[in-house]
Design a protein around this motif. Structure first.
Motif, short mmCIF file in Angstrom:
data_model
loop_
_atom_site.label_atom_id
_atom_site.label_comp_id
_atom_site.label_asym_id
_atom_site.label_seq_id
_atom_site.Cartn_x
_atom_site.Cartn_y
_atom_site.Cartn_z
N LYS A 108 4.25 25.12 4.08
CA LYS A 108 5.44 25.32 3.25
C LYS A 108 6.34 26.42 3.83
CE LYS A 108 7.00 25.60 -1.58
NZ LYS A 108 7.74 24.34 -1.56
N GLN A 109 5.90 27.66 3.80
CA GLN A 109 6.65 28.77 4.39
C GLN A 109 5.93 29.29 5.63
OE1 GLN A 109 6.97 31.74 1.33
NE2 GLN A 109 8.68 30.74 0.30
N ASP A 181 19.30 16.35 4.49
CA ASP A 181 18.92 17.73 4.16
C ASP A 181 19.43 18.74 5.18
OD1 ASP A 181 15.62 17.02 2.72
OD2 ASP A 181 17.64 16.93 1.87
N TYR A 182 19.76 18.30 6.39
CA TYR A 182 20.12 19.22 7.47
C TYR A 182 21.50 18.92 8.06
CZ TYR A 182 15.11 19.36 6.88
OH TYR A 182 13.87 19.42 6.31
N SER A 204 19.82 25.33 8.55
CA SER A 204 19.13 24.67 7.45
C SER A 204 17.63 24.62 7.69
CB SER A 204 19.68 23.24 7.27
OG SER A 204 21.05 23.26 6.95
N GLU A 208 14.61 26.55 5.59
CA GLU A 208 13.41 25.92 5.06
C GLU A 208 12.14 26.62 5.55
OE1 GLU A 208 13.07 21.74 5.70
OE2 GLU A 208 11.15 21.60 4.68
N GLU A 213 11.86 25.33 1.41
CA GLU A 213 12.67 24.16 1.06
C GLU A 213 14.04 24.31 1.70
OE1 GLU A 213 12.42 24.90 -3.19
OE2 GLU A 213 14.56 25.36 -3.23
N PRO A 214 14.74 23.16 1.97
CA PRO A 214 16.08 23.25 2.56
C PRO A 214 17.06 23.90 1.58
CG PRO A 214 15.17 21.03 2.74
CD PRO A 214 14.31 21.78 1.78
N SER A 217 18.93 20.24 -1.94
CA SER A 217 18.03 19.10 -2.11
C SER A 217 18.50 18.29 -3.30
CB SER A 217 16.59 19.56 -2.31
OG SER A 217 16.50 20.41 -3.45
#
Length: 988
Positions: A108-109, A181-182, A204, A208, A213-214, A217
């Motif tokens: 995730k991160q 998303d990008y 972007s 994320e 997350e972008p 969304s």
């Protein structure tokens, strides 16, 4: 294969063999294939048939050809493209590792530093492509591959080719270039694109990586586009507070809705999130990816460089002296200067690019650190340094207070790249630089740079690190493995043995034939009671053929020791030192043999002082030697030296649990109550093993079981290994009632490992066991199973302490209990089975020693003391140190019995040596025998007229039993009377 893939395989027959489908996206299906001509695995990407029809063969090949010449370390190259029947395809290397999308799906991160590094590397690829007029158009996590930890951008060609087909044709296929998303706002609106669109997409992706997350969304692509056009950019710090304001402001600018408000170049974007706000953005017409600052900001640059130089100088002159000189230059700091480039202009990017690449390879290898590539390049550009002149490189290094610097050349020869690097000493004007050179194909650039750095790294360690470290970097083909090895060396030097073992483990996973990493893994494992201490030594020898004879001898000697062949190991180390008197590794390991095995062999522990002392004279920072010397200083009463050693260790290895152990030994050995309180407080927030080592160290080497009990009480927690110290300290202090209560409590827990522990104590001769107690524990052992004992062991099982050995140990204690209960006939079948059992190759003489020990018990209890002594003298105690975590291999009961027999009917000098060994040894199990050993040693010294020695031994027994149970007070008073009578003698 069936259907589409079957037709594809037929169309490509003779060129590529399709192995399997590995992925599918909106535009292409990806296959793992074998390039038949070059016999290499490739990723073969086949456009969807409707896209192929919309593009057409000619346009696809013409447009994708433009990108085929992109050559950059962070761009996945294009191997091939073409038409095969109905298919349009292109071919790229099959990248090991994973995509950034896979990484983000899993984590995730990402750590902030790692996210910024990935963004920096992708920006490097984009900047290089943008200079050549190529826009990627589809930057997203799926197109960023993580290969050996580095970012590599894929699919440059496909987006350009698709874009050339025009929006109308793509609309007919239901496709659009880019991922919602990008995608930049102008790309969403099908407007003309330039480099700033790619930077929006990269921002972007960075967003994320940091936030999870972008920035925008939604449930549909249209919802995402709508938010992007009308809503402000959400601040990343609302999702992750640890992101700095500098990074957040850079993201806000890069994600501006209007291109004119964004960074103009990839270089500017990187400088933005790295905090170079003083640098004005370049005008669009001037945008070029060349780490160069405008002359207009030279003043600001000079100030920044001066600050960096001041920092570097401060760091150098305040170091511990191992890497600095009187001039203030740090020998552990290296500046990589831009390389010169000759041949193809397509490689111009490598001039400054090698600063980044080589710095990344060298930084963090052991104690090495590199000057920031940005600072070096900025200084070079601001002052117009001619990087082709080594003297100019020297000036750069001197300005940055770097003790060494790297210059080099990149030469393109007929499609092959030759990289040459030179390592210079800033202060060595007359010395020729060390030279390293590698060569490879353009598509092997990463491997070539790895090889160059590995060769340079080996030379860079000479004079600053040990010979084994230098040799290690030259005997692995993997630079990442070499760096993990050197990280392990740094941690080992700092006494962080668990982390060091993990680093060596990473190294051998990267290079399974890395002999010295296996060797060091065994060394580190010995300090953490790890299970694979012998296997690691065996594997080191398995791959030792690449090492010089001297180093193979070091590995072979350790292998002997790990197999319990300690006498041969000692001889091997002494032979090696006869040829190479200053071989530090042999000195340290010889010291280890003498320290751990002399007490078992009836030899003086003080023999270990000399090799450890010589090792510290050659390498003052050698913690293994320093820690052992501290223990020896405590045992021999050299309190002032012990205090100095503890202070030194606290300075050079503050994070090591062993430094705190030595501090505890010094505090209790000197009687300094303030330091004792500080140690107890320091243990409060440490992992449990800090308390174990400190308590054990105080009990064994400061000879203070009362202080050890205080430390144990202060530690708290219910870790089983800490709990096992409790009965140890109860019995040695004569607190038998507390021991009985403790065992009654743990017996209720149903843990069979405590049954083996209790069996050892009850049969040891250090505790007055009753027949009822012996019968009770025998009953427990009759019901115990090897599996249950293995599953409840307090330590990870040493690799040779197998289920078969645990069954052997279980039968040994059953036999010993039966013998002490007078049921010898019942014990005999067990003894015969133990004698007939297969030996344990990794446990030295353990099997034979166990059988001889039981036969000695039988003879001794039958009154045949001379025969018993003859049998006891057959016991060799040739066992590996790692196995002595179990009481049977440690052999303390049979050593005590040998001591008693020598005292009663044998050689008093030998008896004294073995009794002293029970007092001096490292062994946890020997602690139980101290009161009995002190009494006998006092009696021997008194009998021989050595009054001072007798007083010393009796005093130690009195101190040990100072708060014993009432039942022991009469014995204590007797010893006090003997001591007082000796003190009253004239001249005492």
């Amino acid at each position: 294969m069936t259907g589409l893939s079957d037709r594809l395989g037929e169309a490509l027959a003779g060129r590529y063999t399709i192995e399997r489908e590995v992925g599918a996206g909106g535009m292409a299906t990806v296959y793992l294939a074998t390039d038949v001509k070059h016999q290499r695995q490739v990723a073969l990407k086949v456009l969807r048939p409707e896209l192929a029809a919309a593009l057409g063969h000619d346009r696809f090949l013409r447009e994708i050809e433009t990108t085929a010449n992109l050559r950059h370390p962070h761009i996945l190259p294009l191997y091939d493209s073409g038409e095969a029947g109905e298919f349009l395809f292109y071919v790229m290397p099959y990248a090991e590792g994973e995509s950034l999308r896979e990484r983000l799906d899993r984590e995730k991160q990402l750590p902030v530093d790692e996210a910024l590094r990935i963004a920096r590397e992708v920006a490097g690829a984009l900047g290089y492509a943008h200079e050549r007029g190529v826009i990627h158009r589809d930057i997203k996590p799926e197109n960023i591959l993580l290969e050996r930890g580095h970012a590599v951008v894929a699919d440059f060609g496909i987006a350009r080719a698709l874009d050339s087909a025009g929006a109308d044709k793509l609309t007919q296929t239901g496709m659009a270039i880019g991922t919602p998303d990008y995608m930049s706002p102008e790309q969403s609106a099908a407007e003309p694109l330039d480099a700033r669109s790619d930077l929006y997409s990269l921002a972007s992706v960075l967003y994320e990586m940091l936030a999870g997350e972008p920035p925008y969304s939604g449930s549909t692509a249209q919802a995402v586009v709508a938010k992007r056009l009308v809503e402000p950019v959400p601040r990343v710090t609302t999702l992750r507070e640890s992101v700095s304001p500098v990074v957040e402001e850079a993201l806000l600018r890069a994600l501006a809705k209007t291109p004119a408000d964004r960074f103009t170049t990839a270089e500017e974007f990187v400088r933005g999130f790295e905090g170079d706000s003083a640098v004005a953005p370049a005008r669009p017409s001037e945008a070029r990816f060349r780490w160069r600052w405008p002359r207009a900001v030279t003043g600001a640059l000079a100030a920044g460089v001066a600050l960096v130089a001041l920092w570097a100088g401060y760091r150098a002159v305040t170091s511990d002296g191992t890497g600095s000189s009187s001039t203030g230059y740090s020998g552990d700091v290296i500046a990589v200067v831009p390389f010169t480039v000759r041949g193809s202009p397509d490689l111009d990017y490598l001039g400054e690019g090698m600063v980044d690449l080589m710095s990344a390879k060298l930084d963090g290898a052991g104690s090495l650190s590199v000057v920031s590539p940005r600072v070096v390049i900025s200084l070079v550009n601001a002052e117009g340094v001619d990087v082709a002149d080594p003297a100019a490189g020297r000036q750069v290094a001197e300005r940055l207070r770097a003790g060494r610097y790297v210059t080099g050349d990149v030469l393109e020869l007929g499609g092959r790249i030759q990289l040459t690097a030179y390592l210079h000493d800033t202060q060595g004007a007359e010395a020729a630089p060390q030279r390293a050179m590698v060569e490879g194909r353009a598509d092997e650039l990463f491997d070539a740079i790895d090889g160059l750095a590995a060769e340079l790294l080996a030379g860079s360690l000479e004079g600053g690190a040990g010979r084994l470290q230098t040799l290690a970097t030259a005997t692995t083909a993997s630079l990442p493995a070499a760096k993990d090895f050197l990280e392990g060396e740094r941690l080992l030097r700092g006494g962080q043995y668990r982390d060091a073992a993990a680093a060596y483990d990473r190294a051998v996973k990267l290079d399974t034939a890395f002999a010295l990493a296996h060797y060091r893994k065994s060394v580190a494992a010995d300090w953490t009671d790890a299970y694979d201490v012998r296997t690691s030594a065996d594997r080191a020898m398995q791959y030792a053929d690449r090492l010089p004879p001297r180093d193979r001898s070091i590995l072979a000697a350790l292998q002997l020791r790990r197999r319990g062949e300690n006498t041969e190991a000692e001889q091997a180390y002494r032979a090696l030192l006869h040829q190479h008197p200053d071989e530090v590794e042999a000195l340290v390991q010889l010291g280890e043999v003498l320290f751990h095995d002399n007490p078992r062999r009836g030899r003086s522990l003080t023999e270990a002082i000399d090799p450890f002392q010589r090792a510290t004279e050659l390498e003052p920072w050698n913690l293994v030697a320093q820690i052992h010397l501290a223990r020896l200083q405590a045992l021999t009463g050299r309190v002032d030296e012990l205090t100095r050693t503890a202070t030194f260790l606290a300075e050079v290895a503050a994070e090591s649990e062993r430094s705190l152990e030595v501090e505890a030994i010094a505090a209790y050995g000197s009687g300094d109550t303030l330091r004792q309180r500080q140690v107890r407080e320091a243990l409060g927030d440490k992992p449990w093993y800090y308390s174990w080592y400190a308590s054990h160290g105080v009990a064994r080497f400061a000879r203070d079981p009362h202080g050890a009990a205080d430390l144990l009480a202060a530690s708290g927690g219910d870790e089983p290994l800490l709990a096992m110290l409790t009965p140890n300290l109860q019995v040695v202090r004569g607190r038998y009632r507390e021991f009985q209560a403790f065992m009654a409590d743990v017996r209720d827990r149903g843990n069979p490992s405590w049954d083996i522990y209790e069996a050892f104590v009850l049969t040891s001769g250090t505790y007055p066991a009753t027949e009822r107690e012996l019968e009770a524990v025998l009953g427990h052992l009759e019901r115990a199973t090897p599996g249950a004992l293995m599953s409840t062991a307090w330590l990870p099982p040493y690799e040779d302490l197998t289920s078969r050995f645990i069954a052997f140990e279980l039968d040994y204690y059953r036999a010993l209990l039966l013998i002490q209960l007078g049921r010898v006939a019942e014990a005999r079948p067990l003894i015969d089975a133990l004698a007939a059992a297969d030996s344990f190759p990794g446990l030295g003489s353990t099997q034979a020693d166990a059988v001889n020990g039981l036969e000695t018990e039988i003879l001794y209890r039958a009154g045949n003391k001379e025969e018993a002594l003859a049998r006891a003298r057959l016991i060799e105690y040739e066992v590996p140190h790692g196995a002595t975590v179990r009481p049977l291999p440690d052999g303390s009961r049979s050593r005590f019995l040998r001591s008693e027999l020598e005292f009663e009917v044998g050689d008093a000098a030998v008896a004294e040596n073995y009794f002293v060994g029970l007092d001096d040894s490292w062994s946890f199990w020997d602690t139980y025998y101290r009161p009995q050993a002190y009494r006998r040693l006092g009696e021997i010294a008194e009998r021989e007229g050595r009054i001072d020695d007798a007083i010393l031994w009796y005093t130690r027994l009195i101190n040990t039993w100072r708060d014993c149970d009432p039942e022991l007070v009469p014995q204590l008073r007797e010893i006090e009377g003997r001591r007082d009578a000796l003190l009253a003698r004239p001249g005492a």
